[in-house]
Design a protein around this motif. Sequence first.
Motif, mmCIF file in Angstrom:
data_model
loop_
_atom_site.group_PDB
_atom_site.id
_atom_site.type_symbol
_atom_site.label_atom_id
_atom_site.label_comp_id
_atom_site.label_asym_id
_atom_site.label_seq_id
_atom_site.Cartn_x
_atom_site.Cartn_y
_atom_site.Cartn_z
ATOM 1 N N ALA A 1 0.697 -1.196 -0.096
ATOM 2 C CA ALA A 1 0.105 0.108 -0.058
ATOM 3 C C ALA A 1 0.872 1.322 -0.077
ATOM 4 O O ALA A 1 0.328 2.483 0.471
ATOM 5 C CB ALA A 1 -0.983 -0.210 1.123
ATOM 6 N N GLN A 2 1.890 1.246 -0.703
ATOM 7 C CA GLN A 2 2.689 2.350 -0.773
ATOM 8 C C GLN A 2 2.284 2.979 -2.074
ATOM 9 O O GLN A 2 2.484 2.125 -3.140
ATOM 10 C CB GLN A 2 4.129 2.258 -0.654
ATOM 11 C CG GLN A 2 4.603 1.856 0.795
ATOM 12 C CD GLN A 2 6.355 1.951 0.808
ATOM 13 O OE1 GLN A 2 6.891 3.002 0.921
ATOM 14 N NE2 GLN A 2 6.861 0.459 0.825
ATOM 15 N N ALA A 3 2.307 4.115 -2.522
ATOM 16 C CA ALA A 3 2.314 4.624 -3.751
ATOM 17 C C ALA A 3 2.772 5.868 -4.244
ATOM 18 O O ALA A 3 3.176 6.721 -3.448
ATOM 19 C CB ALA A 3 0.648 4.802 -3.967
ATOM 20 N N CYS A 4 3.316 6.179 -5.341
ATOM 21 C CA CYS A 4 3.931 7.325 -5.836
ATOM 22 C C CYS A 4 3.311 7.506 -7.305
ATOM 23 O O CYS A 4 3.295 6.635 -7.859
ATOM 24 C CB CYS A 4 5.213 7.362 -5.662
ATOM 25 S SG CYS A 4 6.220 6.231 -6.294
ATOM 26 N N SER A 5 3.379 8.857 -7.607
ATOM 27 C CA SER A 5 3.034 9.163 -8.916
ATOM 28 C C SER A 5 3.696 10.521 -9.579
ATOM 29 O O SER A 5 3.805 11.285 -8.434
ATOM 30 C CB SER A 5 1.534 9.142 -9.296
ATOM 31 O OG SER A 5 0.903 9.891 -8.599
ATOM 32 N N VAL A 6 3.935 10.760 -10.726
ATOM 33 C CA VAL A 6 4.565 11.903 -11.151
ATOM 34 C C VAL A 6 4.031 12.285 -12.533
ATOM 35 O O VAL A 6 3.411 11.655 -13.188
ATOM 36 C CB VAL A 6 6.139 11.957 -11.164
ATOM 37 C CG1 VAL A 6 6.676 11.723 -9.986
ATOM 38 C CG2 VAL A 6 6.625 10.805 -12.314
ATOM 39 N N GLY A 7 4.265 13.453 -13.003
ATOM 40 C CA GLY A 7 3.983 14.076 -14.117
ATOM 41 C C GLY A 7 2.311 14.322 -14.131
ATOM 42 O O GLY A 7 1.877 14.534 -13.265
ATOM 43 N N ASP A 8 1.432 14.150 -15.317
ATOM 44 C CA ASP A 8 0.142 14.373 -15.538
ATOM 45 C C ASP A 8 -0.560 13.250 -14.741
ATOM 46 O O ASP A 8 -1.418 12.544 -15.458
ATOM 47 C CB ASP A 8 -0.294 14.655 -17.081
ATOM 48 C CG ASP A 8 0.687 15.654 -17.537
ATOM 49 O OD1 ASP A 8 0.629 16.858 -17.004
ATOM 50 O OD2 ASP A 8 1.623 15.464 -18.495
ATOM 51 N N ASP A 9 -0.389 13.055 -13.493
ATOM 52 C CA ASP A 9 -1.046 11.986 -12.843
ATOM 53 C C ASP A 9 -2.536 12.066 -12.536
ATOM 54 O O ASP A 9 -2.880 11.052 -12.132
ATOM 55 C CB ASP A 9 -0.316 11.411 -11.628
ATOM 56 C CG ASP A 9 -0.024 12.741 -10.653
ATOM 57 O OD1 ASP A 9 -0.564 13.824 -10.960
ATOM 58 O OD2 ASP A 9 0.542 12.235 -9.505
ATOM 59 N N GLU A 10 -3.068 13.157 -12.633
ATOM 60 C CA GLU A 10 -4.416 13.281 -12.615
ATOM 61 C C GLU A 10 -5.116 13.549 -13.671
ATOM 62 O O GLU A 10 -6.680 13.447 -13.771
ATOM 63 C CB GLU A 10 -4.511 14.574 -11.683
ATOM 64 C CG GLU A 10 -4.190 14.624 -10.234
ATOM 65 C CD GLU A 10 -4.292 15.944 -9.166
ATOM 66 O OE1 GLU A 10 -4.971 16.744 -9.883
ATOM 67 O OE2 GLU A 10 -3.819 15.748 -8.213
ATOM 68 N N HIS A 11 -4.508 13.366 -14.804
ATOM 69 C CA HIS A 11 -5.109 13.342 -16.135
ATOM 70 C C HIS A 11 -6.002 12.197 -16.570
ATOM 71 O O HIS A 11 -5.253 11.117 -16.192
ATOM 72 C CB HIS A 11 -4.114 13.656 -17.309
ATOM 73 C CG HIS A 11 -4.894 13.467 -18.673
ATOM 74 N ND1 HIS A 11 -5.642 14.450 -19.098
ATOM 75 C CD2 HIS A 11 -4.776 12.435 -19.627
ATOM 76 C CE1 HIS A 11 -5.972 13.990 -20.441
ATOM 77 N NE2 HIS A 11 -5.458 12.816 -20.549
ATOM 78 N N LEU A 12 -7.293 12.349 -16.755
ATOM 79 C CA LEU A 12 -8.084 11.325 -17.096
ATOM 80 C C LEU A 12 -8.095 10.808 -18.476
ATOM 81 O O LEU A 12 -8.178 11.855 -19.566
ATOM 82 C CB LEU A 12 -9.663 11.593 -16.741
ATOM 83 C CG LEU A 12 -9.809 11.637 -15.211
ATOM 84 C CD1 LEU A 12 -11.507 12.328 -14.989
ATOM 85 C CD2 LEU A 12 -10.190 10.123 -14.467
ATOM 86 N N PHE A 13 -8.167 9.582 -18.732
ATOM 87 C CA PHE A 13 -8.163 8.941 -20.106
ATOM 88 C C PHE A 13 -8.923 7.674 -20.256
ATOM 89 O O PHE A 13 -9.085 6.949 -19.170
ATOM 90 C CB PHE A 13 -6.703 9.146 -20.824
ATOM 91 C CG PHE A 13 -5.760 8.070 -19.808
ATOM 92 C CD1 PHE A 13 -5.632 6.661 -20.236
ATOM 93 C CD2 PHE A 13 -5.018 8.641 -18.883
ATOM 94 C CE1 PHE A 13 -4.652 5.954 -19.710
ATOM 95 C CE2 PHE A 13 -4.213 7.748 -18.014
ATOM 96 C CZ PHE A 13 -4.083 6.721 -18.460
#
Length: 336
Positions: A48-60
């Motif tokens: 349950a660790q998580a990380c994200s970068v860039g346009d990580d909230e963009h919906l597609f």
Amino acid sequence: MHESINSYLREILKESSQDVSGTLAGYIPRLRDADENLQALALATTDAQACSVGDDEHLFTIQSISKPFVYALALDDVGLERVREMVGMEPSGEAFNELSLEGGTGRPLNPMINAGAIATHQLLDHTRHDSHSGGRASDSRTSQVRSRTARILEGMAGFAGRTLEVDWDAAEEEFATTYRNMAIAHMLKSHGSLDIEPDEAVRGYIDSCSVLVTVRDLALMAATLANSGVNPETGQQVVSAESARTTLGVMATCGMYDASGRWLTQIGIPAKSGISGGIIGVLPGQVGIASFAPRLDEEGSSVQGVSMFQHLSNELSLHVLSNQRINVIEELRARA
């Protein structure tokens, strides 16, 4: 995860962005108009660790990345034996939208190509789900089709740990020009591999491909497969461990279409791509990975996404066939 992990992932984004080859999926209106400069990368671990970068909230739209999740749901709904009656498990060595079937059986070769995904969709249990959330009724979007879509939305919500929605406008646009998928469905029907009408099967398949996700969603969905079907964040058993394992086996050999052999040899992570620009990868017992970048190569996979996965595989020794493979969770903690 610590900011140093995000810095590492940002460096991967920067390096992969240098490759501006590839083209957008021009045959689908919504994808043809996508911003080709978008990029995102996300990791989610089985603890349950998580990380994200860039346009990580963009919906597609999820597109073909829906296939392994729908396949896993079908395995739980009707069992492996019934699924294998209708859909094979062998690599096709052909493009994702090829009009071809397994010799002697009339089955699609595997559930990761369009023919197999269309045949898999009909197997979902529609009897326990209300059709009200499955889209606007039409001649092709029958009550059973909408109930199957409701089943998919429920299942994908379990994988993602949140409620997901369908981009109904995108689904309508794609269905209006889905001539090749209709040809595939009619081929399936003529060979006895489709029990429902071709337009119903294609409608349901396209609706499932039109579910909206972010790269964060996909990383957690992949991590749920890595965690024997249990969502690491919610603790929900979304699919059985057996279905998750079977799905990963098919992903490893078939998930990257006619590039699957090259992918397994060079990158070595069970994976699935989609023509909107997403790729997921699953390292069993450890981590789910997701990338997003819209430019596609000749096989329909994200050019920059492939580069991101290559970096991760090489630098973190993620290849499933390597005897030097490390514990990803421990490595990420060390980097933090």
